[in-house]
Design a protein around this motif. Structure first.
Motif, PDB file in Angstrom:
ATOM      1  N   TRP A  48       7.273 -10.427 -11.163  1.00 25.07           N
ATOM      2  CA  TRP A  48       6.549 -10.655  -9.909  1.00 25.07           C
ATOM      3  C   TRP A  48       7.064  -9.756  -8.787  1.00 25.07           C
ATOM      4  N   TYR A  49       8.338  -9.395  -8.916  1.00 26.99           N
ATOM      5  CA  TYR A  49       8.872  -8.440  -7.934  1.00 26.99           C
ATOM      6  C   TYR A  49       8.220  -7.095  -8.122  1.00 26.99           C
ATOM      7  N   GLY A  50       8.024  -6.733  -9.364  1.00 28.15           N
ATOM      8  CA  GLY A  50       7.353  -5.466  -9.659  1.00 28.15           C
ATOM      9  C   GLY A  50       5.933  -5.469  -9.136  1.00 28.15           C
ATOM     10  N   GLU A  51       5.237  -6.563  -9.383  1.00 26.42           N
ATOM     11  CA  GLU A  51       3.848  -6.639  -8.927  1.00 26.42           C
ATOM     12  C   GLU A  51       3.762  -6.647  -7.408  1.00 26.42           C
ATOM     13  N   LEU A  52       4.758  -7.313  -6.802  1.00 24.06           N
ATOM     14  CA  LEU A  52       4.792  -7.364  -5.343  1.00 24.06           C
ATOM     15  C   LEU A  52       4.886  -5.952  -4.771  1.00 24.06           C
ATOM     16  N   LEU A  53       5.805  -5.145  -5.380  1.00 21.19           N
ATOM     17  CA  LEU A  53       6.008  -3.796  -4.867  1.00 21.19           C
ATOM     18  C   LEU A  53       4.796  -2.905  -5.134  1.00 21.19           C
ATOM     19  N   ALA A  54       3.968  -3.330  -6.050  1.00 19.76           N
ATOM     20  CA  ALA A  54       2.770  -2.546  -6.328  1.00 19.76           C
ATOM     21  C   ALA A  54       1.580  -3.024  -5.499  1.00 19.76           C
ATOM     22  N   ASN A  55       1.758  -4.139  -4.789  1.00 19.98           N
ATOM     23  CA  ASN A  55       0.643  -4.713  -4.034  1.00 19.98           C
ATOM     24  C   ASN A  55       0.565  -4.089  -2.642  1.00 19.98           C
ATOM     25  N   ASP A  56      -0.411  -3.202  -2.484  1.00 20.28           N
ATOM     26  CA  ASP A  56      -0.531  -2.468  -1.222  1.00 20.28           C
ATOM     27  C   ASP A  56      -0.842  -3.372  -0.047  1.00 20.28           C
ATOM     28  N   GLN A  57      -1.660  -4.352  -0.296  1.00 21.22           N
ATOM     29  CA  GLN A  57      -2.066  -5.242   0.790  1.00 21.22           C
ATOM     30  C   GLN A  57      -0.846  -5.917   1.415  1.00 21.22           C
ATOM     31  N   ILE A  58       0.020  -6.449   0.568  1.00 19.27           N
ATOM     32  CA  ILE A  58       1.206  -7.150   1.077  1.00 19.27           C
ATOM     33  C   ILE A  58       2.177  -6.175   1.735  1.00 19.27           C
ATOM     34  N   LEU A  59       2.374  -5.030   1.102  1.00 19.81           N
ATOM     35  CA  LEU A  59       3.309  -4.056   1.674  1.00 19.81           C
ATOM     36  C   LEU A  59       2.830  -3.581   3.035  1.00 19.81           C
ATOM     37  N   THR A  60       1.526  -3.318   3.146  1.00 21.19           N
ATOM     38  CA  THR A  60       0.981  -2.879   4.438  1.00 21.19           C
ATOM     39  C   THR A  60       1.190  -3.962   5.488  1.00 21.19           C
ATOM     40  N   ALA A  61       0.873  -5.202   5.102  1.00 21.33           N
ATOM     41  CA  ALA A  61       1.022  -6.314   6.047  1.00 21.33           C
ATOM     42  C   ALA A  61       2.477  -6.465   6.481  1.00 21.33           C
ATOM     43  N   ALA A  62       3.394  -6.308   5.510  1.00 18.11           N
ATOM     44  CA  ALA A  62       4.818  -6.444   5.840  1.00 18.11           C
ATOM     45  C   ALA A  62       5.222  -5.365   6.846  1.00 18.11           C
ATOM     46  N   TRP A  63       4.726  -4.162   6.629  1.00 19.20           N
ATOM     47  CA  TRP A  63       5.056  -3.053   7.524  1.00 19.20           C
ATOM     48  C   TRP A  63       4.479  -3.313   8.923  1.00 19.20           C
ATOM     49  N   VAL A  64       3.234  -3.822   8.971  1.00 20.47           N
ATOM     50  CA  VAL A  64       2.635  -4.172  10.262  1.00 20.47           C
ATOM     51  C   VAL A  64       3.498  -5.219  10.960  1.00 20.47           C
ATOM     52  N   SER A  65       3.877  -6.249  10.222  1.00 22.52           N
ATOM     53  CA  SER A  65       4.678  -7.327  10.820  1.00 22.52           C
ATOM     54  C   SER A  65       5.989  -6.806  11.388  1.00 22.52           C
TER      55      SER A  65
END
Lengths: 383, 265
Positions: free
Chosen positions: B46-63
């Motif tokens: 799930w960590y791997g999938e998380l790092l591949a999930n652009d939506q979440i990564l973008t949101a994290a960067w925005v936050s």
């Protein structure tokens, strides 16, 4: 406890009688409360002037007006011939040593001392040389790199002094400079402070509530009460010739006998005192009328305490005498304080120096004794 | 320790309530199963999938960007307010200022969010700015409540600070703002650091206000997480939350280490 004024070396005498700091009719009000009320005062160059008073007497407010932190509502403040009344603190040629020392906690000792010099735009080399001189002056040369919280209370006090003196101010204002030190250290520091003042010749204005400190340090003392300057005098004159009952009581301890003027001669006054239960003779003239109520102040150490009646003649060598009963004795080593009750109910304090190791003749509790004092020991006060 | 045991039990229950859920979540982030609540063995997929999930990564960067900017802006203005309230004596409207500056703390988030949204809409109509809602508007919205928290912290610190230290600087020839930067600010640093960190966390955490004032293309992490959770919790979210706990732990550890060092120095 009152120590007589320390005899000062002639070097600490004022350089001139010219008023170096002149305070004229200064008034300061806080919310309708007159903290400083019509105070006028001249301080000579090079003197140590002590402002003495209880809390709320206005002494600190007066000092803060000299430093520029408060602006007088009325009146004028002049330093070395220049009007300073509304000059801000950073443009005044005086520096202050704060009661809390107010050292900059994030700066080293050397940086603290250098701070004022930096504000003047002095060159690095000059700043370093001056900081070194100041550290030598307060004997802290080895501690220049330390932070204030790594110093003892006495060392911090010296840093504060060095910082305030570094800019060579025309006057140094000291707010309760020794109050944070313990008794032993305070006594040593008093003399160090006087030595430093001697060597620099800077005018010192010291605010203190401790009358012993004021007497040791001050070449003159101004006593403040309720915003007013009540008396300004040399320590000895303040102690021996208080102007009124407040001063007599505030500076040292005193016995006060109320009485009525019975005979008013040019060089002596006879007072009938019910409190003493007899006549009091005062060997100085005063402006008063017969029948007027006056108060005679006699210092405890000037009281004579004996089992036998005094041998002198009342009105000649003896100023006053009465018989009473010893109520309390407090032995404090060098001195013994006696409290004697007179038939009128008035309590009299007498202080005797313990010259002998064993004094079997000393009066003891519940004994009937005579108290008396010399003709020139008492001072009659009209207010 | 006879008297100690009820205290220990109480503390135990309290800590358990706080940390057992977190521990369970951390464990489940290593769950191999696709279902968030069924254990299927250990895995880090799930960590791997998380790092591949652009939506979440973008949101994290925005936050992170929003939190950093809002905390910084809030710290600057909050410091000014705190300073004015403690050092300017009794000026006119002082009470009003102190009330208004701290109001965002007690204001319901829905009210703050809605009123800011209305403000941004009318500003857009009248001034043409902000042209659209997005990161800028979230930053402004978050800065308002960050400012309030920092003002309170700074005010408390300044009230404790001996005024004569600042007076000493003036006495030695320094004027404002020199005195502020030389003496006041260094003394305030611990308060500013904790105020900034608090602001950062609050901004990172905020869902309600951000939902009101954000626009298309600017979703913060809480917004994304919340929308995902509505469709069912995935182990991916557990992994994300675990990473956030690690981040927070590192921040708190750093702050504690700094404070311990400052205490010794």
């Amino acid at each position: 406890m009152t120590a007589p004024a320390a005899q000062r070396a002639p070097t600490s005498a004022p350089k001139s009688d010219r008023a170096f700091i002149r305070i004229e009719d200064v008034v300061k009000t806080f919310d309708g409360f007159r903290a400083v009320d019509q105070v006028s005062l001249d301080v000579a160059e090079g003197e140590i002037f002590c402002l003495l008073g209880g809390s709320g007497s206005g002494k600190s407010t007066l000092l803060r007006m000299l430093a520029g932190f408060e602006t007088p509502d009325a009146g004028r403040i002049e330093i070395d011939g220049q009007d300073m009344t509304s000059v801000p603190p950073w443009d005044r040629p005086v520096n202050m040593m704060f009661q809390s020392y107010a050292l900059f906690p994030h700066m080293s000792v050397a940086k603290n001392i250098a701070y004022g010099l930096k504000q003047d735009g002095m060159s690095r080399a000059d700043i370093e040389a001056q900081v070194k001189r100041m550290l030598d002056l307060v004997k802290l040369s080895a501690l220049g790199h330390r932070k204030p919280n790594q110093l003892s209370g006495g060392q911090r006090q010296r840093v504060a002094l060095a910082r305030a003196l570094a800019k060579k101010p025309k006057a140094l204002l000291l707010d309760e400079p020794l109050s944070a030190l313990d008794k032993k250290l305070r006594e040593e520091t008093q003399f160090e402070l006087m030595d430093i003042q001697d060597s620099l010749g800077t005018t010192f204005i010291v605010v203190t509530h401790d009358q012993e400190e004021a007497m040791t340090l001050g070449s003159r003392i101004g006593v403040m009460d309720q915003g007013k300057l009540v008396q300004v005098d040399k320590p000895r004159d303040l102690y021996e010739f208080p102007r009124n009952r407040f001063i007599a009581d505030f500076v040292g301890s005193v016995n006060i006998f109320e009485g009525v003027v019975a005979e008013d001669l040019p060089d002596r006054v006879t007072i009938a005192s019910d409190a003493l239960g007899g006549a009091i003779h005062v060997h100085h003239g005063m402006s008063c009328q017969e029948g007027q109520t006056v108060w005679v102040a006699v210092r405890p150490e000037k009281m004579v305490l004996r089992r036998e009646a005094p041998t002198g003649v009342l009105g000649e060598t003896v100023g006053g005498m009465a018989q009473g009963v010893v109520e309390d004795i407090a032995y404090i080593g060098g001195l013994t304080h006696y409290r004697v009750v007179l038939p009128s109910g008035q309590r009299v304090r007498a202080t005797l120096a313990n010259r002998e190791r064993h004094d079997d003749a000393a009066p003891t509790w519940e004994e009937t004794v005579w108290i008396s004092w010399a003709g020139d020991a008492g001072v009659a006060l009209t207010s | 320790m006879k008297r100690g045991w009820p205290l220990l039990v109480g503390a135990g229950i309290g800590f358990a309530l706080l940390y057992v859920p977190l521990a369970i979540m951390v464990i489940y982030s290593f769950n191999a199963s696709k279902l968030a609540s069924v254990w299927g063995g250990w895995s880090v997929q799930w960590y791997g999938e998380l790092l591949a999930n652009d939506q979440i990564l973008t949101a994290a960067w925005v936050s992170l960007k929003v939190a950093a900017m809002a905390a910084s802006i809030g710290t600057v203005f909050g410091t000014l307010i705190g300073y004015a309230m403690t050092r300017f004596g009794r000026f006119r409207f002082r009470l009003l200022l102190s009330g208004m500056a701290t109001a965002p703390i007690v204001m319901p988030e829905v009210v703050t969010g809605l009123s800011l949204l209305l403000l941004f809409i009318s500003m857009e109509a009248l001034l043409g700015w902000p042209a659209e809602r997005g990161i800028d508007t979230i930053v402004i919205a978050h800065a308002t409540f960050c400012m309030a928290f920092v003002a309170v912290i700074v005010q408390a610190r300044l009230a404790d600070l001996d005024v004569s230290v600042e007076e000493a600087a003036m006495d030695l020839g320094a004027r404002q703002p020199r005195v502020f930067f030389d003496v006041t600010l260094p003394a305030l640093t611990p308060a500013l650091v904790s105020g900034w960190l608090l602001s950062f966390t609050l901004s990172l955490d905020d869902l309600v206000i951000a939902s009101f004032v954000s626009g298309p293309g600017a979703s913060t992490l809480p917004m994304v997480v919340f929308s995902k959770v509505r469709l069912g919790v995935t182990p991916e979210i557990n992994a994300l939350a675990t990473l956030m706990i690690v981040l927070v732990a590192i921040c708190v550890g750093l702050a504690a280490w700094r404070m311990a060092r400052a205490g010794k120095g």
